[in-house]
Design an enzyme around this catalytic site. Structure first.
Site, PDB file in Angstrom:
ATOM      1  N   VAL A 244       6.273  -2.762  16.706  1.00 18.50           N
ATOM      2  CA  VAL A 244       5.445  -3.840  17.247  1.00 18.50           C
ATOM      3  C   VAL A 244       5.667  -3.919  18.760  1.00 18.50           C
ATOM      4  O   VAL A 244       6.576  -3.286  19.307  1.00 18.50           O
ATOM      5  CB  VAL A 244       5.742  -5.188  16.563  1.00 18.50           C
ATOM      6  CG1 VAL A 244       5.282  -5.158  15.116  1.00 18.50           C
ATOM      7  CG2 VAL A 244       7.226  -5.536  16.647  1.00 18.50           C
ATOM      8  N   THR A 245       4.887  -4.750  19.425  1.00 15.96           N
ATOM      9  CA  THR A 245       4.735  -4.675  20.885  1.00 15.96           C
ATOM     10  C   THR A 245       5.988  -5.058  21.658  1.00 15.96           C
ATOM     11  O   THR A 245       6.484  -4.279  22.479  1.00 15.96           O
ATOM     12  CB  THR A 245       3.565  -5.572  21.317  1.00 15.96           C
ATOM     13  OG1 THR A 245       2.370  -5.077  20.727  1.00 15.96           O
ATOM     14  CG2 THR A 245       3.412  -5.568  22.837  1.00 15.96           C
TER      15      THR A 245
END
Length: 690
Positions: A244-245
């Protein structure tokens, strides 16, 4: 017999041959005055007036000669006796004057007494008497010295505190002022000129959030493909888990696994802080307490290299004592052309004028974050028509920056590195797990992460019950989820050594999602035809082909043959590469790659491995999952790739069928059926009305 007022009797020279030589000129002058007094005695009033006038004259002279000003005040403050200094020239002169007056008074009183007494005294007695008087007069000097009083302890403490505070202020000021000059550059390159200005080693880092590696094969990215052809790159770069980011962007600028730098998800709970991290709430997430490592921009600034950071996740959190020289706050709606202009604006700032110029305005490290591909991938899905346009616009951004470098004659002077943080996978209402149908959420205090679900029990005794329920869930949905405790988490995830990681995890397989009511009711959605959103998700097993990211580099720090191919690596390696390109010392980290890189060939080589085009949505897996490490995830990863060729050998007893023409036709029909099913599913996601 001499006359009683004869001065020879009172003169010390008559009874001490060395007296004259031992007396100072001022004392000799005083004796002359005394002799004159004996010859012409004066009244007491006259003597007092005379002495007073002498004292006043000398006081006036002292005032004229005494230095005044701020230094006098400082001398008084730091004097151990306050403002009075008793042992000095001024006091010694005053002491001599007082001694002279005393002697005159005594002489005037004793003169008459001596006159009366001398009639009955002999020479010897007179000499003894005068000797005693002389001793008394000389002894008067002993009583003029006053020893200094002991300084007050309060004054000592006060002065010491003032000195300590001043020293601390000076030390901190000097430290801060010199922080940007304490640099050791093992890889510093000489200043290079583009014909109009000098450039120190400079690197531009661009992150295309959510840009999957195989997006490069869709014929939509001429600028990125040109960078590959003229630079160096692997076929793909593996993100870190969870994919994820926020965790991966902080890994890119620290070289650390998420469990090491502390940002273990886009959302998580910290039991020590007793607080939750939400990436969508900047007031909560942009605080230094969450970011437990020093990012590259702080390391660069400490070593004398300015940094310009454009919307990079975490750059607004004031993580360390040294801030980036330029920070642009996040703005998700900013148009991509504006980002191009911003990068080039930073590049156009005044640079070093010569080798001795240590304070240029231009940053040498520029990092820009581009969220568009990720945002539209979530909204429309990675196979949608809309995402194709977004991919093309992202490529235009890269083309604009490359064109800006070329127009400034900086193609061979400035490094450009393009990365992404993770890929993207399609979702479907048919690939959902209703968590609250399988787990008693009344026993759960908090749920961390997304799309993975980290469970924190309300009470310690609830942990065993939840483990049993999660194990049953893993067996029931073996194709859909993996389930682990923090202790049994696969080692390759590097996702266990941090208290911010929940003790129990349900991790969806690629393309699946876990939901809870009332956010989404799976049974109801299947009955009504409701489409699940988001249509694209990441955060899965970081080694899955659909999660693969990109790394492309070109510039003077990468003097490789054009189109050079690297072995695939994980994004923990990017930090060291960036540090080396700037000539700064990296902090200890989990990466091992350093410049120069070692290509294994060219992308165009005949023996180069074929490009992997993963199936999206991924093909189902028949692996069985239990609460604990499992190798079945690797099998699932391999099964989802279209480059994996089925074995030509059939199970025993079926060789004839596999080699017959009927078997070949059946196999082709099955392949066509799978292809048609994938195509229909993709179109259904893009057009819900179908």
């Amino acid at each position: 017999m001499p006359h009683p007022r004869s001065p020879s009797l009172l003169s010390p020279a008559n009874y001490d041959n060395d007296a004259a030589s031992l007396r100072s000129p001022s004392e000799q002058d005083s004796d002359s005055d005394d002799d004159e007094f004996l010859r012409h005695p004066r009244s007491t009033l006259e003597l007092s007036q005379h002495d007073r006038s002498v004292l006043e004259d000398e006081d006036e002279l002292e005032k004229l000669l005494t230095r005044t000003g701020p230094a006098l005040g400082l001398r008084r403050i730091f004097s151990p006796n306050g403002s009075s200094v008793r042992i000095g020239k001024r006091e010694r002169r005053r002491a001599r004057r007082e001694a002279r007056l005393s002697r005159r008074e005594r002489v005037s009183e004793e003169g008459e007494l001596m006159y009366e007494m001398e009639e009955g005294l002999g020479d010897d007695d007179t000499s003894s008497l005068m000797s005693g008087s002389s001793m008394d007069l000389d002894g008067k000097e002993d009583y003029l010295y006053e020893p200094p009083s002991k300084p007050s302890w309060r004054r000592i403490v006060f002065v010491s505190a003032i000195i300590a505070i001043l020293f601390l202020i000076l030390f901190l000021g000097a430290y801060k002022a010199s922080s940007t000059f304490r640099a050791v550059h093992p890889h510093v390159q000489p200043l290079l000129s583009n014909g109009t200005s000098l450039f120190a080693p400079t690197t531009i880092l661009i992150s295309l959030d959510g840009f999957r590696a195989d997006f490069l094969d869709r014929g939509l990215t001429p600028a990125l493909n040109s960078l590959i052809a003229n630079g160096v790159s692997p076929q793909y770069m593996t993100p870190s888990f969870p994919s994820v980011t926020f965790p991966n962007h902080f890994t890119l600028v620290t070289g650390l696994y998420p469990e090491s730098h502390g940002v273990v998800g886009n959302t998580f709970w910290d039991p020590d802080l007793d607080e939750a991290f939400f990436y969508t709430h900047p007031a909560a997430s942009m605080q230094p307490k969450w970011w437990n490592a020093e990012p590259l921009w702080e390391t660069a600034e400490k070593q004398g290299i300015k940094a310009g950071i454009h919307m990079w996740p975490g750059s607004e959190a004031h993580i360390g004592i040294v801030e980036p020289s330029y920070v642009d706050k996040y703005n998700g709606s900013e148009a991509l052309p504006r980002k191009i202009n911003r990068v080039l604006e930073l590049l156009d700032l005044p640079g070093p004028e010569d080798e001795s110029d240590l304070m240029p305005l231009r940053p040498q490290f520029i990092a820009a974050y581009v969220p568009d591909v990720d945002k539209d991938g979530h909204t429309y899905g990675p196979n949608s028509t809309e995402i194709r346009e977004t991919i093309s616009r992202a490529d235009d951004l890269v083309a604009g920056i490359v064109a800006g470098l070329e127009s400034r004659n900086l193609t061979n002077l400035v490094n450009i590195v393009v990365v992404s943080d993770h890929g993207m996978a399609s979702t479907s209402t048919e690939r959902l797990v209703q968590l609250d149908d399988e787990i008693d959420l009344r026993l759960v205090e908090r749920i961390d992460g997304w799309p993975s679900r980290g469970l924190r029990p309300k009470q310690p005794e609830n942990m065993e019950i939840l483990e049993e329920q999660v194990a049953r869930l893993g067996k029931k949905y073996a194709d859909a989820v993996e389930v682990y405790t923090r202790e049994t988490m696969p080692e390759r995830y590097h996702f266990s050594n941090n208290d911010r990681i929940a003790p129990l995890w349900v991790i969806p397989r690629t393309g699946w999602a876990i939901v809870e009511r009332p956010e989404f009711d799976v049974k109801k959605a299947l009955e009504t035809g409701e489409v699940y959103h988001p249509k694209g998700i990441h955060g899965y097993d970081h080694e899955h082909p659909l999660m693969r990211a990109i790394f492309i580099a070109r510039g003077p720090a990468f003097p490789h043959e054009p189109n050079s191919r690297l072995e695939a690596f994980q994004n923990i390696e990017v930090y060291n590469i960036l540090c080396d390109s700037l000539g700064i010392d990296p902090l200890p980290n989990n990466g091992t790659l350093r410049l120069p890189l070692n290509p294994v060939g060219l992308h165009s080589d005949e023996h180069a491995p074929p490009q992997v085009r993963p199936s999206d949505p991924p093909e189902p897996s028949s692996a069985t999952i239990t609460v604990g490490p499992s190798e079945s995830t690797t099998a699932a990863t391999e099964a989802s790739s279209t480059t994996v060729t089925p074995s030509a050998t059939s199970p025993a007893g079926n060789d004839d069928e596999s080699t017959s023409w009927w078997g070949a036709i059946t196999g082709k029909l099955e392949e066509f059926k799978e292809w048609a099913g994938e195509l229909f599913s993709a179109e259904k996601d893009n057009h819900p009305q179908l």
